[in-house]
Design an enzyme around this catalytic site. Sequence first.
Site, PDB file in Angstrom:
ATOM      1  N   GLU A 154       0.822  -1.217   0.000  1.00  0.00           N
ATOM      2  CA  GLU A 154       0.000   0.000   0.000  1.00  0.00           C
ATOM      3  C   GLU A 154       0.857   1.269   0.000  1.00  0.00           C
ATOM      4  O   GLU A 154       0.672   2.175   0.822  1.00  0.00           O
ATOM      5  CB  GLU A 154      -0.960  -0.011   1.185  1.00  0.00           C
ATOM      6  CG  GLU A 154      -1.994  -1.101   1.059  1.00  0.00           C
ATOM      7  CD  GLU A 154      -3.114  -1.010   2.090  1.00  0.00           C
ATOM      8  OE1 GLU A 154      -2.935  -0.320   3.098  1.00  0.00           O
ATOM      9  OE2 GLU A 154      -4.153  -1.648   1.865  1.00  0.00           O
TER      10      GLU A 154
ATOM     11  N   GLU B 150      -6.238  -8.107  -0.793  1.00  0.00           N
ATOM     12  CA  GLU B 150      -6.648  -8.135   0.620  1.00  0.00           C
ATOM     13  C   GLU B 150      -8.128  -7.824   0.719  1.00  0.00           C
ATOM     14  O   GLU B 150      -8.620  -6.885   0.073  1.00  0.00           O
ATOM     15  CB  GLU B 150      -5.925  -7.062   1.437  1.00  0.00           C
ATOM     16  CG  GLU B 150      -4.456  -7.281   1.650  1.00  0.00           C
ATOM     17  CD  GLU B 150      -3.855  -6.146   2.486  1.00  0.00           C
ATOM     18  OE1 GLU B 150      -4.582  -5.473   3.237  1.00  0.00           O
ATOM     19  OE2 GLU B 150      -2.639  -5.929   2.358  1.00  0.00           O
TER      20      GLU B 150
HETATM   21  C1  GAL Z   1      -4.386  -2.929   4.807  1.00  0.00           C
HETATM   22  C2  GAL Z   1      -2.937  -3.328   4.982  1.00  0.00           C
HETATM   23  C3  GAL Z   1      -2.804  -4.604   5.783  1.00  0.00           C
HETATM   24  C4  GAL Z   1      -3.682  -4.550   7.006  1.00  0.00           C
HETATM   25  C5  GAL Z   1      -5.106  -4.280   6.575  1.00  0.00           C
HETATM   26  C6  GAL Z   1      -6.090  -4.240   7.725  1.00  0.00           C
HETATM   27  O1  GAL Z   1      -4.538  -1.591   4.499  1.00  0.00           O
HETATM   28  O2  GAL Z   1      -2.301  -3.512   3.754  1.00  0.00           O
HETATM   29  O3  GAL Z   1      -1.451  -4.795   6.135  1.00  0.00           O
HETATM   30  O4  GAL Z   1      -3.242  -3.539   7.847  1.00  0.00           O
HETATM   31  O5  GAL Z   1      -5.150  -3.021   5.948  1.00  0.00           O
HETATM   32  O6  GAL Z   1      -7.377  -3.914   7.277  1.00  0.00           O
END
Ligand code: GAL
Length: 702
Positions: free
Chosen positions: A157, A310
């Site tokens: 990110e 994710e």
């Molecule tokens: C994302 C991040 C992850 C984790 C996740 C939690 O933005 O890439 O490492 O923190 O959020 O929602």
Amino acid sequence: MSTRPTRLPSANRILYGADYNPDQWLNAEAILDEDLRLMQDIGMTSVSIGIFSWTALEPRPGVYTFEWMDALMDRLHENGLKAFLATPSGAKPMWLSETYPEIRRVKPDGRRDPSGGRHNHCPTSPVYRTAVQRINRELALRYGKHPALALWHIGNELNGECHCDLCRRAFQDWLRERYGSLEALNLAWWTSFWNQTFTDWSQIPTQSRCIDALPVDWLRFVNDQHVSFLENEMAPLRELTPEIPCTTNMMGAHPTSNYAQWAGVLDCISNDCYPLYDDRDTNGNKFLSTDFTHSLMRGLAKGDPWILMECSPSSVNWGKINKLKRPGVHELEVLQAVANGADVIHYFQWRKGRGGYEKYHGAVMDHEGSTRSRVYQDCARVGKILQSLQPVAGSKTKRAPAAILYDWESRWALKASAGPKQSRETDLQMRACSEQFRALRQAGADVDVLPVGGDFSRYRMVITPALYLLTPETAGRLTAFVRAGGVWVASCLTGYVDANNRCWRGGFPGPELRKVFGLWNEETDYLHDDERILLNGELFNGLESAVASDIVEHLHAEGAEVLAEYASDFYAGSPAILRHALGEGWTYYVGARLSEDAQRAFYTSLLEDLKIKRDTLPEGVFRKTRTGPDGPVEFLFNYNRTPVTLDTGTETYLRTATGETLSGRFQLKPYDSLVKGLISTPSSLTRQPTESHEHEVLPVLC
Ligand code: GAL
């Protein structure tokens, strides 16, 4: 836009996995054994590893402790799992931050970040760039030929701004390159206003509230820095492992990251998407916002499949309110991503850690440690469903008849401009895009979302919500599209400024688009929050709630036909919506922010006029189709939190939650997901996922 062909970690196969952090459990080997067994149990194929592992891999400068990663890669391979191996740049090692404070980011107020934290490096720092290249080279040398390696996951990110002296000087150099002379810059930035004229490059700051061209160029520069940071990261990987694709996880329509530009250097598009479940969302708008984001990813991937890197199988921990996802929601969200072209579904995260900021974040494996949890069982079922959807893997999503053009630069220019209502506080461009996407979907249209530089030439209709910054080049492409027979729908706040946030002369919409739209936008009224302007027009079909709010443009027809008028205030009787013929095509201009139902009525009538096929499903029910080599696979979702009656006639659908087949008249459950056109009905969906280890409680190991 990208000219690189899409390269995914596994062509023609849907992958299923999660962020996996075994480095948090190195003192609990038994848990790692369990993890691999359970991942297979629920049908996982891949894991993202090493994302924040720099110190675990290199505890001191040049001292490497790769042994745990060696074992992990081997065990992944032995267990048939693929690795999305991350470069660890998302979180700097303390030893590096302490030795070289200049790698830490500086806030707009001049304060330098402390050593810790993540996503807070200076993207310009040569020290950090060199250190990142070194560890990446080590990773590529060690794992480049490993059979488990399927993808390089670059950093994490990547985003944000650094206002340190290095970045400021780099910005000044970047401006020198762009403008050539200070005279040209002063002119472009209109700096004679309030005596802001620069007499030396070194005077130029990284932020300003009175020079409204500066923030736009600053964000262009920040993006260039991120892109060159990515290229710096990828250089050793591409040199040593050219066959392994590289990507980085994006964050949807992120406010400051122009991903259209990033897409040009990556091998495939990947995104992180965390829709917060909202039990008060009665009309499915939340899901439609997610559709918008997914469609943008599809647009960035030029219709090719992309990666959902994710998502959460349950709640997140960072929202103001973190609701648990209600039954059906998680499954719907996963299938919604696949329907929109995702060929990889990865969760954040496989297992909840015991400590740290994210210990309460949703994960496949809960602290309790058994397989009996609702979330684990859900994930197991999703694994089976994805298995049955393999026939769609690799397929392009069917091109929609209409495309919304989304533009980061208009967003930045609007935010930087004092004037259009609360533009500094309200994200007017983003709001306009999501409202019009929603209205089009609710009117039954299938819609794609493209970055403004994308190829829209083959669409029937292009919609440009609040395309506030309009260059002659973009205006020319859109005009040529209309002349060749296309339909261009523009909304209020179109064509106010040029690439330097300077107002177009000669009347809005510029540049020289008055003739294209057949109208003149004389002035713009910004209303009180509770103020409404009535609208008149046959296309509203007698709708009493057809009103405008927030932004009302005072328009004059100059050759265009008036389709609707304002019916209150001093502009009563003047045009609100106009249509104009140009060449073989048409333009439409909507001069105000319409109420939700007025917007929908407008698009309904437009789609009918243009004979664009409309879906007439019940309220809150949507479909999306992907066509694999074996034919189309249709996904049908109930975005409502209430049941809905549907009649599919003789068409048979599969309810993914239960494996039942349904046809004729039946009830869709709240958040139901149905699929039509699968090769075979996955009978396994009807049985419980975990056989040998069902409801097993693992010993407390750590
Ligand atoms: C994302 C991040 C992850 C984790 C996740 C939690 O933005 O890439 O490492 O923190 O959020 O929602």
